[in-house]
Design an enzyme around this catalytic site. Structure first.
Site, PDB file in Angstrom:
ATOM      1  N   GLU A 139       0.898  -1.169  -0.049  1.00 52.75           N
ATOM      2  CA  GLU A 139       0.155   0.016   0.004  1.00 52.75           C
ATOM      3  C   GLU A 139       0.920   1.274  -0.037  1.00 52.75           C
ATOM      4  OE1 GLU A 139      -3.861   0.234   0.415  1.00 52.75           O
ATOM      5  OE2 GLU A 139      -2.756   2.199  -0.714  1.00 52.75           O
TER       6      GLU A 139
ATOM      7  N   LYS B 159       3.964   4.498 -10.445  1.00 56.87           N
ATOM      8  CA  LYS B 159       2.797   4.430  -9.648  1.00 56.87           C
ATOM      9  C   LYS B 159       1.777   3.995 -10.499  1.00 56.87           C
ATOM     10  CE  LYS B 159       4.939   7.458  -6.077  1.00 56.87           C
ATOM     11  NZ  LYS B 159       5.225   8.786  -5.607  1.00 56.87           N
TER      12      LYS B 159
ATOM     13  N   GLY C  23       6.555  11.253   3.139  1.00 53.92           N
ATOM     14  CA  GLY C  23       6.907  11.574   4.540  1.00 53.92           C
ATOM     15  C   GLY C  23       7.050  10.525   5.366  1.00 53.92           C
TER      16      GLY C  23
END
Lengths: 432, 432
Positions: free
Chosen positions: A129, A205, A302
């Protein structure tokens, strides 16, 4: 099962986040999984390096075998990055019947199919994920949430660096190079920004997203890529004037059995849900035949957002372990891949030209397009400061990529056309 | 398991959608579940009624027992609505060991805890994704996707009717009553719109969302509710002028061990991700300590979006059946509920007053607020057409609800204050 032991590959920003979350949420994890979770061994490059989290030195190792071959370790979390060596490690772990959670989009885009097959053969889960749009649970939503729908279109802002750059360029009218420098200083762009700004990161992606969303084995090579390095302040100004926002958009579109996957700078109609996604945020817009328009928005990267996705996957794996059902979640692609040819890809296009400011030039240009069946929705013509030149901005109606590109080839041969300054895809708010 | 048999309660708009999706996606369902899915029996009120889908009459029945007691039926899909009788049916079904998928938010908001317990006792799944924000897989995202995070705030536009009305009022400056009538004609609002416009429908969804997101048993009575019927064109104009968008927002906020849940018209700073959610669309904004800001956007209602969520749940149930793990997905609340007192709820507020246009009035008003520690971020004062009156618009800094409401009580006693025209909560883009 008295406790579940984890092995961690890599203790950089994401790895530190994973360690922190597992320590801080131990009670919640026990509640969800029914037993404690222990971070047993961590593979690092340098045991003595200063780190963002406190970890006892005895848990660190520089020898991969101490993690991959430890019979007590049940799950391997891979956040070290890299491709060839990392693939070797994960294959070794799977053969040792260890479940895997990875955040590695490069690896999954290139070797996902192979690794998922090995996982399935060894009754292991392989969850990833975190590899797409860090904090957004988009893969799970595609597999589970929209399970009974037929997804026909996905559009993603899946690279935070480029979205940060384009947002700042549009807001302050700054030049690409200046904003890139700022992004590098703020840590939003890497010293070598190529993979981000040339669209490769987004392409990886989109390969992962479209494989899942369309249930088709989409390879990285199937994704047509164009980056943002050529975008000028000028383009953004015209975009604004015409009611568009410029974004680096990954598009995956299915019509009938045929698909098209690309990453390219795209002018979005301002009412499109993706148009308001600012700064380093990511969002994925999904159109399903039954559900209609949906969008998933959140941080794309992040330490903690990505670590959150990793630990969510870990919880999924641990639940499956306790239920004794690992290795059953990999969904093999259902459909054969058929890529669209340029003659089958329909879209609107934005085109900016510099031409000689002479009688009849405009008619020459439009007649080339109309010979190829391409007509216009919007036309702007302005004199340029350079003596004797004019700037023409055109937005086409829906046209095939083949017809549009054939027109451009002929346009280049025209005596009156000085330069083709820029050309972008345009996407409306309504789905096709 | 050669095939899975479904019983359907209700064949209205959503029920028809479910039948259509199961028929149209049979190959995809077989691929995902590994066996065919059959809609065996459907409970209806009138067998002879004309319907949006073609179903053989032999599959229809007006006798609930023929569905609930059929030993061949494995899963019951409940899309008939209603509370008391429906609850009785579902209890009967669970005791007969049938898994359940329901789209019934009223029932789940009122009796969810009880039904989930019975489901768990009987090793049955009870899924209800479709009960909140139809086409958005938000419940699954809360349970799975953000599993390892600590959610501190959820804000939802979870009622399409009111969002449609507020969008039109803001766009065209129309009056509430006129837009409500239009919404009724378009089918976006019911003949009796009370549950929507008074905020009750949204409150039910917020009870369900906060129970899951905070892992606490939140009852409908815990949700403070105020609807949109009092909102005027005037309020919307001032909102716009001050940089806000008016939305009916469900807020669930946790600080430490204490929570606050409400539904109320709220002025959102325009940069808030929820501010751009238009028309009948729904969106849920979730703030997690680790992941930061995320948002889930999509259609909140409609036959096919809701049916999609129902069938996604059905796929989840069927996978669990084949894995032999039904009845293990219900998560019992982990924390005890502690509701915040008005003195512990902090927010900004928008206040609009009509006052006598006399010397010293403004000082009188502000001194009442400052006695309660409430100060102002924005102040507007305008003369009114009505002789001798002025309109004052105030936006406070963060203040406790207790202090703010105490100030209002004293304000009402002031001789110079003619009327308190309106008062709304204000939410900024930053969390907390």
């Amino acid at each position: 099962m008295e406790e579940i032991s984890i092995g961690l590959l890599g203790l950089g920003t994401v790895g530190s986040g994973v360690v922190k979350i597992i320590e801080n949420h131990q009670d919640k994890l026990i509640h969800q999984v029914g037993c404690p979770v222990k971070m047993k061994k961590i593979l690092v490059k340098d045991i003595n390096k200063e780190r963002a989290v406190q970890v006892e030195q005895t848990r660190l190792t520089t020898n991969p075998d101490e993690v991959l071959n430890d019979p007590e370790i049940d799950v391997i979390i891979e956040v070290m990055g890299g491709i060839d060596e990392t693939k070797k490690y994960l294959k070794q772990a799977l053969r040792n019947r260890k479940n895997i959670v990875t955040a590695n989009k490069d690896l999954m885009a290139l070797h996902g199919a192979e690794l998922l097959t090995i996982a399935s053969e060894n009754s292991c889960d392989l969850f990833y994920e975190a590899s797409v749009a860090g904090g957004i649970p988009i893969l799970r939503s595609l597999v589970d949430g929209l399970a009974s729908d037929r997804i026909t279109k996905m559009m993603g802002i899946v690279n935070g660096t480029t979205n940060f750059i384009l947002t700042k360029m549009a807001k302050f009218g700054s030049a690409y190079e200046d904003v890139l420098k700022e992004a590098q200083e703020l840590g939003y762009a890497e010293a070598d920004p190529t993979a981000d700004v040339e669209g490769l990161d987004a392409a990886r992606k989109m390969a992962i997203l479209s494989t899942l969303g369309f249930s088709m084995k989409i390879d990285l090579d199937d994704v047509k890529v164009k980056g943002i390095t050529g975008i000028t302040e000028n383009d953004l100004e015209y975009a604004k004037q015409l009611g568009y926002t410029m974004k680096l958009i990954g598009i995956a579109h299915r019509e009938g059995e045929k698909v098209e996957i690309s990453v390219q700078p795209t002018l979005l109609v301002e009412s499109h849900p993706l148009a308001s996604v600012q700064d380093e945020f990511n969002a994925v817009y999904v159109y399903g035949e039954a559900v209609g328009e949906t969008m998933f928005y959140g941080p794309g990267a992040g330490s903690l957002p990505t670590a959150t996705a990793v630990v969510s996957d870990l919880v999924g794996v641990m639940k499956n372990m306790r239920l004794g059902v690992t290795g059953k979640s990999a969904v093999t692609p259902q459909y054969k891949k058929h890529l669209k040819k340029p003659g089958e890809i329909y879209s609107k296009y934005f085109l900016r030209l510099h031409v000689k400011d002479e009688v009849g030039v405009f008619a020459e240009i439009t007649s080339i397009f109309s010979e190829h069946g391409v007509s216009f929705e919007k036309i702007l013509q302005l004199p340029l400061k350079k003596q004797g030149l004019a700037e023409i901005v055109l937005v086409t109606h829906q046209a095939s990529l083949q017809d549009y590109e054939d027109s451009l080839v002929k346009l280049r041969d025209l005596h009156a056309v000085q330069t083709i300054e820029s050309s972008y895809r345009v996407e409306g708010s309504a789905n096709v």
